[in-house]
Design an enzyme around this catalytic site. Structure first.
Site, PDB file in Angstrom:
ATOM      1  N   THR A  27       0.847  -1.188   0.000  1.00 16.15           N
ATOM      2  CA  THR A  27       0.000   0.000   0.000  1.00 16.15           C
ATOM      3  C   THR A  27       0.882   1.238   0.000  1.00 16.15           C
ATOM      4  O   THR A  27       2.092   1.149   0.189  1.00 16.15           O
ATOM      5  CB  THR A  27      -0.917   0.050   1.237  1.00 16.15           C
ATOM      6  N   VAL A  86       7.905  -2.366   7.064  1.00 18.16           N
ATOM      7  CA  VAL A  86       8.058  -0.912   7.033  1.00 18.16           C
ATOM      8  C   VAL A  86       8.602  -0.495   5.673  1.00 18.16           C
ATOM      9  O   VAL A  86       9.695  -0.900   5.265  1.00 18.16           O
ATOM     10  CB  VAL A  86       8.992  -0.423   8.160  1.00 18.16           C
ATOM     11  N   LYS A  87       7.834   0.311   4.987  1.00 13.41           N
ATOM     12  CA  LYS A  87       8.169   0.734   3.622  1.00 13.41           C
ATOM     13  C   LYS A  87       8.874   2.084   3.677  1.00 13.41           C
ATOM     14  O   LYS A  87       8.331   3.071   4.181  1.00 13.41           O
ATOM     15  CB  LYS A  87       6.878   0.829   2.803  1.00 13.41           C
ATOM     16  N   LEU A  88      10.094   2.134   3.140  1.00 12.53           N
ATOM     17  CA  LEU A  88      10.965   3.303   3.243  1.00 12.53           C
ATOM     18  C   LEU A  88      11.374   3.800   1.860  1.00 12.53           C
ATOM     19  O   LEU A  88      11.617   2.996   0.960  1.00 12.53           O
ATOM     20  CB  LEU A  88      12.238   2.944   4.032  1.00 12.53           C
TER      21      LEU A  88
END
Length: 217
Positions: A27, A86-88
């Site tokens: 997402t 965790v999207k970075l």
């Protein structure tokens, strides 16, 4: 190859899950906004809802662009559910945050990758997933599949465990070509998954079987 769906739409996630082939969800803030979801608490609850629908990893993106706040947001996201990744963003502080989370055993997805050098940095920082944006490269007349192929070659050279998560997948041929060149994961809209079902010979063959059955009964 793992199949992720790139959406915040719960109905679409349920449909993909019902097929029995879904491995996870990605997402981003744009997808959340598309579903009319805004406000920190609403967004966090939506991530919880998604995790209840699927068994696999769910990428949840930080909004911050500085190390300190990426860590703060990422730790809050990771605490929601063990499935959260965790999207970075692929920027200097994003790489630093990736290394921080990797050292703590928190799963990460480094996103907005458009070059081999960026992919190499993500792997060196211990990213769980690294997301090259295939469709967006195609949009600017650059061969996104060639990039993924080059990354696969380099990762294999050195035994990096970071998974290539081919993102911005637009259609079924993207899915098939990603599988051919060894992408570990693809993420795209529901249509890129359900489109794999379709073939005119399947439709005509089934119609013939049913016609013949009716003649015999």
């Amino acid at each position: 190859m793992k199949f992720f769906i790139d959406t915040a739409n719960l109905a679409q996630i349920k449909e993909a899950q019902a097929l029995g082939v879904l491995d996870g969800v990605t997402t981003n803030p744009s997808l959340m906004a598309k579903e009319g979801i805004s406000g920190k608490e609403n967004i966090l609850q939506h991530y919880r809802d998604i995790c209840e629908l699927v068994d696999g990893d769910v990428s949840a993106e930080v909004i911050a662009t500085d190390f300190e706040n990426m860590v703060k947001e990422g730790e809050e996201l990771a605490a929601l559910n063990p499935q959260i990744v965790v999207k970075l963003p692929m920027i200097a502080d994003g790489v630093k945050a990736c290394k921080y989370f990797s050292d703590k055993g928190i799963k990460t997805n480094v996103t907005l990758v458009f070059s081999v050098g960026q992919a190499l940095l993500a792997a060196k920082a211990g990213a769980t997933y690294m997301s090259p944006f295939l469709g967006r490269l195609d949009d600017v007349s650059t061969d996104g599949l060639h990039l993924i192929s080059e990354i696969r070659h380099i990762y294999d050279n050195y035994g990096f465990e970071t998974q290539i998560l081919s993102a911005s997948v637009r259609h079924t041929m993207h899915v098939i070509n990603c599988a051919k060149i060894g992408s570990d994961v693809m993420t795209g809209p529901l249509s890129s998954i359900t489109g794999l079902l379709s073939h005119p010979l399947t439709d005509s063959g089934l119609a013939k079987f049913l016609e013949d059955y009716k003649k015999g009964n």
